[in-house]
Design a protein around this motif. Structure first.
Motif, PDB file in Angstrom:
ATOM      1  N   LEU A   3      50.161   9.471  42.308  1.00  0.00           N
ATOM      2  CA  LEU A   3      50.196  10.080  40.979  1.00  0.00           C
ATOM      3  C   LEU A   3      49.315   9.237  40.071  1.00  0.00           C
ATOM      4  CD1 LEU A   3      53.931  10.957  40.254  1.00  0.00           C
ATOM      5  CD2 LEU A   3      52.076  12.510  40.790  1.00  0.00           C
ATOM      6  N   LYS A   4      48.579   9.894  39.213  1.00  0.00           N
ATOM      7  CA  LYS A   4      47.751   9.154  38.262  1.00  0.00           C
ATOM      8  C   LYS A   4      48.643   8.566  37.179  1.00  0.00           C
ATOM      9  CE  LYS A   4      43.561  11.772  39.085  1.00  0.00           C
ATOM     10  NZ  LYS A   4      42.606  12.750  38.565  1.00  0.00           N
ATOM     11  N   GLU A   5      48.444   7.292  36.924  1.00  0.00           N
ATOM     12  CA  GLU A   5      49.261   6.601  35.922  1.00  0.00           C
ATOM     13  C   GLU A   5      49.064   7.238  34.554  1.00  0.00           C
ATOM     14  OE1 GLU A   5      50.121   2.058  34.449  1.00  0.00           O
ATOM     15  OE2 GLU A   5      49.069   2.416  36.339  1.00  0.00           O
ATOM     16  N   GLY A   6      50.163   7.425  33.870  1.00  0.00           N
ATOM     17  CA  GLY A   6      50.117   8.007  32.534  1.00  0.00           C
ATOM     18  C   GLY A   6      50.213   9.522  32.524  1.00  0.00           C
ATOM     19  N   SER A   7      50.184  10.152  33.706  1.00  0.00           N
ATOM     20  CA  SER A   7      50.324  11.613  33.736  1.00  0.00           C
ATOM     21  C   SER A   7      51.768  11.978  33.414  1.00  0.00           C
ATOM     22  CB  SER A   7      49.932  12.170  35.107  1.00  0.00           C
ATOM     23  OG  SER A   7      50.897  11.836  36.080  1.00  0.00           O
ATOM     24  N   PHE A   8      51.990  13.223  33.092  1.00  0.00           N
ATOM     25  CA  PHE A   8      53.314  13.712  32.714  1.00  0.00           C
ATOM     26  C   PHE A   8      54.367  13.382  33.769  1.00  0.00           C
ATOM     27  CE2 PHE A   8      56.307  17.259  33.312  1.00  0.00           C
ATOM     28  CZ  PHE A   8      57.067  17.098  32.166  1.00  0.00           C
ATOM     29  N   LEU A   9      54.041  13.567  35.036  1.00  0.00           N
ATOM     30  CA  LEU A   9      55.012  13.350  36.104  1.00  0.00           C
ATOM     31  C   LEU A   9      55.435  11.896  36.228  1.00  0.00           C
ATOM     32  CD1 LEU A   9      53.612  15.665  38.918  1.00  0.00           C
ATOM     33  CD2 LEU A   9      55.260  16.177  37.116  1.00  0.00           C
ATOM     34  N   TRP A  10      54.595  11.005  35.740  1.00  0.00           N
ATOM     35  CA  TRP A  10      54.871   9.580  35.801  1.00  0.00           C
ATOM     36  C   TRP A  10      56.194   9.244  35.109  1.00  0.00           C
ATOM     37  CZ3 TRP A  10      52.227   5.991  38.477  1.00  0.00           C
ATOM     38  CH2 TRP A  10      52.441   4.651  38.176  1.00  0.00           C
ATOM     39  N   TYR A  11      56.595  10.057  34.149  1.00  0.00           N
ATOM     40  CA  TYR A  11      57.771   9.764  33.332  1.00  0.00           C
ATOM     41  C   TYR A  11      59.030  10.494  33.783  1.00  0.00           C
ATOM     42  CZ  TYR A  11      54.099   7.764  30.561  1.00  0.00           C
ATOM     43  OH  TYR A  11      53.022   7.019  30.168  1.00  0.00           O
ATOM     44  N   LEU A  12      58.947  11.274  34.844  1.00  0.00           N
ATOM     45  CA  LEU A  12      60.124  11.971  35.363  1.00  0.00           C
ATOM     46  C   LEU A  12      60.865  11.061  36.349  1.00  0.00           C
ATOM     47  CD1 LEU A  12      58.756  15.566  35.990  1.00  0.00           C
ATOM     48  CD2 LEU A  12      60.034  14.721  34.028  1.00  0.00           C
ATOM     49  N   TYR A  13      62.176  11.239  36.409  1.00  0.00           N
ATOM     50  CA  TYR A  13      63.005  10.408  37.274  1.00  0.00           C
ATOM     51  C   TYR A  13      63.561  11.259  38.409  1.00  0.00           C
ATOM     52  CZ  TYR A  13      67.014   7.779  38.937  1.00  0.00           C
ATOM     53  OH  TYR A  13      67.924   7.140  39.732  1.00  0.00           O
ATOM     54  N   LEU A  14      63.333  10.791  39.632  1.00  0.00           N
ATOM     55  CA  LEU A  14      63.871  11.456  40.814  1.00  0.00           C
ATOM     56  C   LEU A  14      65.062  10.646  41.314  1.00  0.00           C
ATOM     57  CD1 LEU A  14      63.156  13.839  42.808  1.00  0.00           C
ATOM     58  CD2 LEU A  14      62.173  12.073  44.261  1.00  0.00           C
ATOM     59  N   ASP A  15      66.220  11.278  41.399  1.00  0.00           N
ATOM     60  CA  ASP A  15      67.419  10.609  41.891  1.00  0.00           C
ATOM     61  C   ASP A  15      67.186  10.133  43.329  1.00  0.00           C
ATOM     62  OD1 ASP A  15      70.217  11.208  43.523  1.00  0.00           O
ATOM     63  OD2 ASP A  15      70.495  10.173  41.589  1.00  0.00           O
ATOM     64  N   LYS A  16      67.442   8.853  43.592  1.00  0.00           N
ATOM     65  CA  LYS A  16      67.152   8.282  44.906  1.00  0.00           C
ATOM     66  C   LYS A  16      68.114   8.741  45.984  1.00  0.00           C
ATOM     67  CE  LYS A  16      64.778   4.343  43.086  1.00  0.00           C
ATOM     68  NZ  LYS A  16      64.538   2.935  43.070  1.00  0.00           N
ATOM     69  N   ALA A  17      69.330   9.077  45.624  1.00  0.00           N
ATOM     70  CA  ALA A  17      70.313   9.496  46.618  1.00  0.00           C
ATOM     71  C   ALA A  17      70.079  10.935  47.077  1.00  0.00           C
ATOM     72  CB  ALA A  17      71.719   9.349  46.059  1.00  0.00           C
ATOM     73  N   TYR A  18      69.848  11.839  46.124  1.00  0.00           N
ATOM     74  CA  TYR A  18      69.729  13.256  46.464  1.00  0.00           C
ATOM     75  C   TYR A  18      68.303  13.789  46.402  1.00  0.00           C
ATOM     76  CZ  TYR A  18      74.741  13.018  46.095  1.00  0.00           C
ATOM     77  OH  TYR A  18      76.045  12.666  46.287  1.00  0.00           O
ATOM     78  N   CYS A  19      67.390  12.991  45.892  1.00  0.00           N
ATOM     79  CA  CYS A  19      65.979  13.386  45.770  1.00  0.00           C
ATOM     80  C   CYS A  19      65.814  14.683  44.983  1.00  0.00           C
ATOM     81  CB  CYS A  19      65.328  13.487  47.140  1.00  0.00           C
ATOM     82  SG  CYS A  19      65.239  11.914  47.996  1.00  0.00           S
ATOM     83  N   LEU A  20      66.491  14.726  43.846  1.00  0.00           N
ATOM     84  CA  LEU A  20      66.405  15.853  42.921  1.00  0.00           C
ATOM     85  C   LEU A  20      66.200  15.323  41.509  1.00  0.00           C
ATOM     86  CD1 LEU A  20      69.402  17.999  44.205  1.00  0.00           C
ATOM     87  CD2 LEU A  20      66.981  18.500  44.520  1.00  0.00           C
ATOM     88  N   LEU A  21      65.728  16.190  40.625  1.00  0.00           N
ATOM     89  CA  LEU A  21      65.580  15.824  39.221  1.00  0.00           C
ATOM     90  C   LEU A  21      66.893  16.077  38.482  1.00  0.00           C
ATOM     91  CD1 LEU A  21      62.118  17.445  38.418  1.00  0.00           C
ATOM     92  CD2 LEU A  21      62.586  15.035  38.845  1.00  0.00           C
ATOM     93  N   SER A  22      67.094  15.340  37.413  1.00  0.00           N
ATOM     94  CA  SER A  22      68.262  15.591  36.570  1.00  0.00           C
ATOM     95  C   SER A  22      68.067  16.916  35.833  1.00  0.00           C
ATOM     96  CB  SER A  22      68.427  14.459  35.556  1.00  0.00           C
ATOM     97  OG  SER A  22      67.363  14.490  34.622  1.00  0.00           O
ATOM     98  N   VAL A  23      69.150  17.450  35.290  1.00  0.00           N
ATOM     99  CA  VAL A  23      69.081  18.711  34.547  1.00  0.00           C
ATOM    100  C   VAL A  23      68.121  18.567  33.364  1.00  0.00           C
ATOM    101  CG1 VAL A  23      70.393  20.371  33.174  1.00  0.00           C
ATOM    102  CG2 VAL A  23      71.381  19.430  35.267  1.00  0.00           C
ATOM    103  N   ARG A  24      68.191  17.454  32.681  1.00  0.00           N
ATOM    104  CA  ARG A  24      67.301  17.202  31.539  1.00  0.00           C
ATOM    105  C   ARG A  24      65.836  17.219  31.986  1.00  0.00           C
ATOM    106  NH1 ARG A  24      68.914  12.259  28.208  1.00  0.00           N
ATOM    107  NH2 ARG A  24      70.340  13.802  27.379  1.00  0.00           N
ATOM    108  N   ASN A  25      65.550  16.573  33.124  1.00  0.00           N
ATOM    109  CA  ASN A  25      64.185  16.552  33.630  1.00  0.00           C
ATOM    110  C   ASN A  25      63.723  17.936  34.078  1.00  0.00           C
ATOM    111  OD1 ASN A  25      62.855  13.511  34.609  1.00  0.00           O
ATOM    112  ND2 ASN A  25      64.810  13.620  33.554  1.00  0.00           N
ATOM    113  N   VAL A  26      64.642  18.729  34.622  1.00  0.00           N
ATOM    114  CA  VAL A  26      64.289  20.093  35.029  1.00  0.00           C
ATOM    115  C   VAL A  26      63.922  20.919  33.800  1.00  0.00           C
ATOM    116  CG1 VAL A  26      65.129  22.235  36.077  1.00  0.00           C
ATOM    117  CG2 VAL A  26      65.640  20.040  37.151  1.00  0.00           C
ATOM    118  N   LYS A  27      64.686  20.763  32.711  1.00  0.00           N
ATOM    119  CA  LYS A  27      64.368  21.494  31.477  1.00  0.00           C
ATOM    120  C   LYS A  27      62.993  21.100  30.951  1.00  0.00           C
ATOM    121  CE  LYS A  27      68.983  22.369  29.628  1.00  0.00           C
ATOM    122  NZ  LYS A  27      69.920  22.087  28.524  1.00  0.00           N
TER     123      LYS A  27
END
Length: 197
Positions: A3-27
């Motif tokens: 991922l390019k540093e500073g891109s939008f995706l850089w700031y999203l958090y992926l849960d390490k246990a389930y490998c999914l985004l939080s509801v807030r991140n999905v919104k």
């Protein structure tokens, strides 16, 4: 792939246990998807998709085209938010070195994505084409088809059960490797602490 540093995706958090985004991140991701959807059709065509991935990753044009074809499940020339979400999770798993956990947690989804011809089997050549998404090197791919392709089906094809078994073994090896690395780091930090005393 990075991922390019500073891109939008850089700031999203992926849960390490389930490998999914939080509801807030999905919104937030949904809002971003709507911003990318300049045609207002709740889809991204191949051009929009290319520019998005070119902007946030270091993927080459051919790799982006391959990923688009994989995600375009119904061959309409567009992907919806569901496919976009899957892609973002794959990218974040790759960036956070969680590829094995992602494949394990979402084995059916990954299998279905890689089963491009709908035969309920993944060909070795197909897996080879997409291996960059899951950080699988050539040797690991050969071992996958050698060790887990055990059914009576034609060789160089794995079914879902074989693929699921591979993901279980793969994540187990990864976790053991991580544990050994942590123990090694703890031992070296303990030795450093003793030297200081």
């Amino acid at each position: 792939m990075k991922l390019k540093e500073g891109s939008f995706l850089w700031y999203l958090y992926l849960d390490k246990a389930y490998c999914l985004l939080s509801v807030r991140n999905v919104k937030v991701l949904l809002e971003y998807f709507h911003l990318l959807d300049v045609h207002g059709k709740n889809t991204l065509n191949d051009v929009l998709f290319y520019h998005f991935l070119h902007h946030v990753t270091d993927l080459k044009k051919r790799q982006i085209e391959i990923v688009f074809d994989m995600l375009d499940w119904n061959a309409m020339g567009e992907i919806g938010f569901e496919q976009f979400y899957v892609l973002v999770c794959i990218l974040l798993a790759h960036e956070n070195h969680l590829e094995k956990q992602f494949m394990y947690r979402h084995s059916r989804l990954i299998f279905d994505l890689l089963d491009v011809d709908g035969e309920q089997r993944i060909r070795q050549a197909t897996f080879q084409m997409y291996r960059f998404l899951f950080n699988i090197d050539t040797q690991e791919l050969k071992e996958l088809f050698h060790d887990f392709d055990v059914s009576a089906e034609p060789k160089s094809r794995i079914n879902y059960k074989e693929f699921k078994l591979y993901t279980i073994v793969s994540v187990d090896k990864f976790q053991k490797k991580q544990k050994a690395e942590r123990e090694r780091q703890n031992l070296s930090s303990s030795k450093l602490h003793i030297k200081r005393l």
